[in-house]
Write a protein that holds these residues in place. Structure first.
Motif: not given
Length: 243
Positions: A52, A56-59
């Motif tokens: 992260k 791209c702040p998420g999985n």
């Protein structure tokens, strides 16, 4: 064949290929699914180290269904590739990327369906990449005359070609740009801008994914040259046309 290899001498002895994709969401997805095709060709699993970051702040599994033979891992030994370029077996840059196996989670899919119900089925869409991309792309174009920077005028020309007969979906990482288009195309843009984040890009990862699939589901799409986000949308739209 491989670039940016890190300690990959043992990968032939494993039942998997391990990669560390970098960059934003669409950079990561094109790396993953290009290497996924290669791994399945070798009858191996694909192991992915997903990091992260601010772009791209998420999985992956927060938004997409699990994919057979694709595992997310944290161990950084025997990484075959780290970077944002898709896998290709020659220098042609013709990548074998199969996104058909990529499926949204039902709750994410529902959010998109709700928006389509509001805007209607026969809308058109654009992806206008700005913020941190603008100066980067202009510098590339200045040094390479074969490249192109997509201007607002390019988007206006596309949208105006429909003479106001279609509702419009605007996907952009910049609220100032969004407001400019809302002023120009009053009545045709049905949504307010996303909640603004104080980040390099001004939308959340969920908002970005919604933007992607709203563009994919549009009747016609015009994107930003050199953007992996726009490239991803075009790739999926081309796959859908063939099916």
């Amino acid at each position: 064949m491989f670039s940016n290899n890190n300690n990959n001498n043992n990968y032939n002895n494993n039942n998997y290929i391990k990669i560390l994709p970098t960059g934003g969401l669409c950079n990561k997805l094109r790396v993953i699914f290009s290497y996924y095709s290669y791994a399945r060709k070798l009858k191996k699993e694909l192991h992915v180290i997903w990091s992260k970051n601010s772009v791209c702040p998420g999985n992956f599994l927060d938004f997409f269904e699990e994919v057979p033979y694709l595992k997310f891992v944290s161990n950084r030994e025997n990484i075959l590739y780290s970077g944002c370029e898709p896998f290709n077996e020659d220098s042609s840059r013709k990548y074998n990327i199969d996104y058909k196996i990529l499926k949204l989670l039902p709750n994410i899919k529902k959010k998109i369906e709700e928006k389509i119900n509001i805007i209607g089925n026969n809308y058109i869409s654009v992806h206008i990449r700005r913020t941190d991309f603008t100066e980067y792309r202009k510098k590339l174009v200045k040094n390479n005359k074969n490249l192109y920077y997509t201007t607002n005028e390019d988007f206006y020309n596309f949208l105006d070609s429909y003479n106001g007969t279609k509702n419009i979906y605007i996907a952009t990482d910049c609220h100032i740009t969004y407001n400019e288009f809302c002023q120009k195309y009053k009545g045709l843009i049905k949504f307010e801008y996303h909640n603004i984040l104080m980040e390099k890009r001004q939308t959340s990862l969920l908002d970005s994914i919604i933007d992607i699939y709203m563009c994919i589901n549009s009747e016609s799409f015009f994107g930003t040259k050199g953007s992996s986000f726009s490239d991803f949308i075009n790739n999926i739209k081309n796959i859908n046309k063939k099916n």
